[in-house]
Design an enzyme around this catalytic site. Structure first.
Site, PDB file in Angstrom:
ATOM      1  CB  SER A   1      -0.867  -0.009   1.262  1.00 48.99           C
ATOM      2  OG  SER A   1      -1.502   1.240   1.486  1.00 48.99           O
TER       3      SER A   1
ATOM      4  CE1 TYR B   1      -4.509  -2.037   4.954  1.00 53.49           C
ATOM      5  CE2 TYR B   1      -3.328   0.037   4.690  1.00 53.49           C
ATOM      6  CZ  TYR B   1      -4.002  -1.038   4.141  1.00 53.49           C
ATOM      7  OH  TYR B   1      -4.160  -1.121   2.778  1.00 53.49           O
TER       8      TYR B   1
END
Length: 257
Positions: free
Chosen positions: A139, A152
């Protein structure tokens, strides 16, 4: 390019980015193994539809990717794994001091540890076949951070580190390992968030996308699942043979800031 005869295993691939990747790999001729942790919906029918559309073998294997052995068994059940795409992941937003321990553990297990276990199981198959591609879906948050996303961000940074390590361990073999780092991607999950954001901010759809959701994405456009899938196919190509241990950002300039 053609991926005829190759088998691709994509974790978390019955919707969103994972499904977009599965479609593009099948379009390129690969046999595909779809996966999800829950088995909700009708993934067997979904596999059949993809097979009919692209003329390749598409199967579905359910596996609880928070379980280490289940991750490894997924690869064993696939029977072959020339291309491994570690895509499965979830998100939870909360300040560090309030972050639930069970949520932390689950996110680390699904977003990071699962990739370690599937990779460990797939590498012997790739070595036996004399060819392999590992693509980890990290990401923009694997390269930068945002507040309230400690688990995350930690997992996605870890995914980049795992990518580099595996690339170095396979550097003299016909196996590559890279990470794709998307910014905002237009998926059904993101699409579902738009009406709530419109209501919360009193904005129309286009304004809330540009000024709220894409505040950190300079292009002010979301990437598409087809673009992430196309990047994955490129990383499987001969042109990408010497691309290993790196990250490819598909983030509209987010990490250029």
């Amino acid at each position: 390019m053609s991926l005829n005869g190759k088998t691709a295993v994509i974790t978390g691939s019955t919707s969103g980015i994972g499904l977009g990747i599965a479609r593009e790999l099948a379009r390129a001729g690969a046999n595909v193994v779809l996966n999800s942790s829950s088995g909700k919906g009708d993934p067997q029918a979904q596999a059949g539809e993809l097979s009919d559309e692209f003329g390749t073998e598409v199967r579905y294997i359910q596996a609880d990717l928070s379980d280490a052995q289940a991750c490894r068994d997924l690869i064993t059940k696939a029977g072959a794994c020339d291309i491994l795409v570690n895509n499965a992941g979830i998100q939870h937003v909360c300040p560090v001091e309030e972050f639930p321990i069970d949520k932390w553990n689950l996110i680390i297990a699904l977003n990071l540890s699962s990739a370690f276990h599937t990779t460990a199981a797939a590498l012997p198959m790739m070595r036996d076949a004399g060819w392999g591609r590992i693509i980890n879906i990290s990401s923009a948050h694997g390269l930068t951070a945002s507040p309230f996303k400690s688990a995350y961000v930690s997992a996605k940074h870890g995914m980049v580190g795992l990518t580099k390590t595996v690339a170095l361990e396979t550097a003299e073999e016909p196996i590559t390992c890279n990470a794709i780092c998307p910014g905002y991607v237009l998926t059904p999950l993101v699409e579902a968030q738009i009406p709530d954001q419109m209501k919360a901010h009193g904005m129309d759809r286009e304004t809330v996308i540009r000024e709220v959701m894409l505040e950190r994405q300079p292009s002010k456009q979301m990437a598409t699942v087809e673009q992430i899938g196309g990047t994955t196919v490129f990383l499987c190509s001969d042109a990408a043979e010497q691309i290993t241990g790196t990250t490819i950002s598909v983030d509209g300039g987010w990490t250029a800031l």
